[in-house]
Design a protein around this motif. Sequence first.
Motif, PDB file in Angstrom:
ATOM      1  N   GLU A 192      92.614  10.377  86.888  1.00  0.00           N
ATOM      2  CA  GLU A 192      91.158  10.499  86.974  1.00  0.00           C
ATOM      3  C   GLU A 192      90.733  10.394  88.427  1.00  0.00           C
ATOM      4  OE1 GLU A 192      88.965   7.532  84.790  1.00  0.00           O
ATOM      5  OE2 GLU A 192      87.026   8.465  85.265  1.00  0.00           O
ATOM      6  N   ASN A 217      84.739  13.117  86.606  1.00  0.00           N
ATOM      7  CA  ASN A 217      83.547  12.601  85.922  1.00  0.00           C
ATOM      8  C   ASN A 217      82.343  13.467  86.249  1.00  0.00           C
ATOM      9  OD1 ASN A 217      84.412   9.824  84.768  1.00  0.00           O
ATOM     10  ND2 ASN A 217      85.202   9.820  86.868  1.00  0.00           N
ATOM     11  N   LEU A 218      81.580  13.849  85.240  1.00  0.00           N
ATOM     12  CA  LEU A 218      80.361  14.621  85.491  1.00  0.00           C
ATOM     13  C   LEU A 218      79.131  13.824  85.065  1.00  0.00           C
ATOM     14  CD1 LEU A 218      80.946  18.355  84.538  1.00  0.00           C
ATOM     15  CD2 LEU A 218      81.221  17.231  86.746  1.00  0.00           C
ATOM     16  N   ALA A 219      78.182  13.677  85.990  1.00  0.00           N
ATOM     17  CA  ALA A 219      76.923  12.996  85.694  1.00  0.00           C
ATOM     18  C   ALA A 219      76.106  13.847  84.718  1.00  0.00           C
ATOM     19  CB  ALA A 219      76.142  12.778  86.991  1.00  0.00           C
ATOM     20  N   GLY A 221      94.524   1.696  83.567  1.00  0.00           N
ATOM     21  CA  GLY A 221      94.087   0.348  83.930  1.00  0.00           C
ATOM     22  C   GLY A 221      94.926  -0.228  85.047  1.00  0.00           C
ATOM     23  N   ILE A 262      76.235   6.367  93.423  1.00  0.00           N
ATOM     24  CA  ILE A 262      76.022   7.405  92.402  1.00  0.00           C
ATOM     25  C   ILE A 262      74.608   7.318  91.799  1.00  0.00           C
ATOM     26  CG2 ILE A 262      76.710   8.204  90.100  1.00  0.00           C
ATOM     27  CD1 ILE A 262      78.625   9.289  92.042  1.00  0.00           C
ATOM     28  N   ARG A 311      86.246   0.199  78.390  1.00  0.00           N
ATOM     29  CA  ARG A 311      86.899  -1.014  78.887  1.00  0.00           C
ATOM     30  C   ARG A 311      86.359  -2.291  78.245  1.00  0.00           C
ATOM     31  NH1 ARG A 311      86.020  -0.069  84.087  1.00  0.00           N
ATOM     32  NH2 ARG A 311      84.284  -1.435  84.501  1.00  0.00           N
ATOM     33  N   GLN A 332      93.376   7.623  89.628  1.00  0.00           N
ATOM     34  CA  GLN A 332      93.993   6.612  88.762  1.00  0.00           C
ATOM     35  C   GLN A 332      94.792   7.307  87.659  1.00  0.00           C
ATOM     36  OE1 GLN A 332      91.577   3.860  86.358  1.00  0.00           O
ATOM     37  NE2 GLN A 332      93.044   2.252  86.908  1.00  0.00           N
ATOM     38  N   VAL A 352      93.118  -1.311  80.923  1.00  0.00           N
ATOM     39  CA  VAL A 352      94.291  -2.065  80.473  1.00  0.00           C
ATOM     40  C   VAL A 352      94.782  -2.943  81.630  1.00  0.00           C
ATOM     41  CG1 VAL A 352      96.665  -1.897  79.623  1.00  0.00           C
ATOM     42  CG2 VAL A 352      94.921  -0.280  78.836  1.00  0.00           C
ATOM     43  N   GLU A 356      90.816   2.613  78.314  1.00  0.00           N
ATOM     44  CA  GLU A 356      90.621   2.315  79.733  1.00  0.00           C
ATOM     45  C   GLU A 356      90.570   0.809  79.951  1.00  0.00           C
ATOM     46  OE1 GLU A 356      86.964   4.536  80.693  1.00  0.00           O
ATOM     47  OE2 GLU A 356      85.789   2.779  80.179  1.00  0.00           O
ATOM     48  N   LEU A 374      88.252   9.444  91.190  1.00  0.00           N
ATOM     49  CA  LEU A 374      87.148   8.487  91.321  1.00  0.00           C
ATOM     50  C   LEU A 374      86.649   8.533  92.768  1.00  0.00           C
ATOM     51  CD1 LEU A 374      88.960   5.710  89.283  1.00  0.00           C
ATOM     52  CD2 LEU A 374      86.848   6.861  88.559  1.00  0.00           C
ATOM     53  N   VAL A 375      85.358   8.817  92.922  1.00  0.00           N
ATOM     54  CA  VAL A 375      84.825   9.031  94.263  1.00  0.00           C
ATOM     55  C   VAL A 375      84.549   7.703  94.983  1.00  0.00           C
ATOM     56  CG1 VAL A 375      82.374   9.164  93.563  1.00  0.00           C
ATOM     57  CG2 VAL A 375      83.174  10.445  95.569  1.00  0.00           C
ATOM     58  N   PRO A 397      82.126   1.615  96.527  1.00  0.00           N
ATOM     59  CA  PRO A 397      82.491   2.136  95.197  1.00  0.00           C
ATOM     60  C   PRO A 397      81.367   3.030  94.662  1.00  0.00           C
ATOM     61  CG  PRO A 397      81.667  -0.102  94.999  1.00  0.00           C
ATOM     62  CD  PRO A 397      81.668   0.219  96.476  1.00  0.00           C
ATOM     63  N   ASP A 441      83.725   6.261  78.233  1.00  0.00           N
ATOM     64  CA  ASP A 441      83.018   5.023  77.848  1.00  0.00           C
ATOM     65  C   ASP A 441      82.611   5.068  76.374  1.00  0.00           C
ATOM     66  OD1 ASP A 441      83.301   4.522  80.538  1.00  0.00           O
ATOM     67  OD2 ASP A 441      81.217   4.957  81.037  1.00  0.00           O
ATOM     68  N   ILE A 495      73.259  14.240  93.768  1.00  0.00           N
ATOM     69  CA  ILE A 495      74.400  14.299  92.865  1.00  0.00           C
ATOM     70  C   ILE A 495      74.929  15.734  92.762  1.00  0.00           C
ATOM     71  CG2 ILE A 495      73.013  14.653  90.755  1.00  0.00           C
ATOM     72  CD1 ILE A 495      76.156  12.412  91.001  1.00  0.00           C
TER      73      ILE A 495
END
Length: 283
Positions: A59, A117-119, A257, A78, A203, A45, A238, A236, A61-62, A73, A180, A87
């Motif tokens: 970004e 993104n890292l968990a 967005g 996750i 968001r 994205q 939008v 994020e 996104l897996v 999704p 976030d 993970i």
Amino acid sequence: YSAKRARSGWTVYQAELDRGSPRRLNMVGELRQAVEEDQLLLHYQPKVDLRSMRDAGAEALVRWRHPRDGMLPPGAFIPLAEETGLIRPLSRWVLDRALSDGRDLAAAGASPGVAVNLAPDILLEPNLVADVVELLRAYATSPRRLTIEVTEGAIMKSPARAKAVLHALHELGVRISIDDFGTGYSSLAYLKELPVDEVKVDRSFVKDMAVNPRDACIVRSVIDLGHNLGLRVVAEGVEDEAALNLLRTWGCDVAQGFHLSPPLATEGWLRRCRGEADAFEEP
Ligand code: C2E
Ligand code: MG
Ligand code: MG
Ligand code: MG
């Protein structure tokens, strides 16, 4: 990308996989297979610079192309991956693929950087920094082209270790983004102590900003706070022109967005980087 490398990277302990119901065990088995057999994929994205309206990056996104259930999704797998330790190979796969795609895009003469993104557990993974170094080298990629998105929760899970790891990554030249922002239980003190480059306003605040003065106030305050600390501020979620215009008026740096672009398949992102894309939908 080699499945062998993903397997040898971060170990999954058998004990973590042995808990729970048959159905769960079945899904755990399927997920492990998914990582090994290349059923995962990344969508990208765009993160759009609000001054130039050009893409500042994307970004990763897996998604999981499940052989029976179709495209899943990250919210569908996750959490299970985090509970079972899967993970680790999954994150290793994501980093590998995102940097490998980034190299291909750079070779095609396009593409700004990529964000991954890292968990929380991955931030504390002992091999993380060494693996990032190895992957950057393997794909001849400048660390500046990699952004790590972590949540406040990930930092608070083990603040001292998170601090050390983020400093090590930042020393390499990797950019650090707080995802976030505003939704976690955390102290603002970490903004002063950690090498943060970017904050992403969640968001949930952006969504109703145009109609809810309290949300608007929070978003404006985060933009000001970020700027006063010398950080790049990303909004994020939008979803319309009204939100976009408000963010531009308030001096927000970057936006992401559905209104700007949904997450794109690699090919769609590549075409957009080359200026070939008109409108693409998330496949
Ligand atoms: P996130 O990092 O906050 O990612 C943004 C999510 O918002 C993505 O959902 C994206 O598709 C969605 N989104 C983007 N624009 C809009 C919009 O305008 N409106 C709305 N309603 N949603 C929008 P997705 O892809 O389902 O990812 C959800 C979360 O899963 C991510 O939240 C991130 O926390 C996690 N995730 C995704 N990929 C990975 C990964 O590779 N590793 C880990 N550990 N977590 C990941
Ligand atoms: Mg993110
Ligand atoms: Mg986010
Ligand atoms: Mg979010």
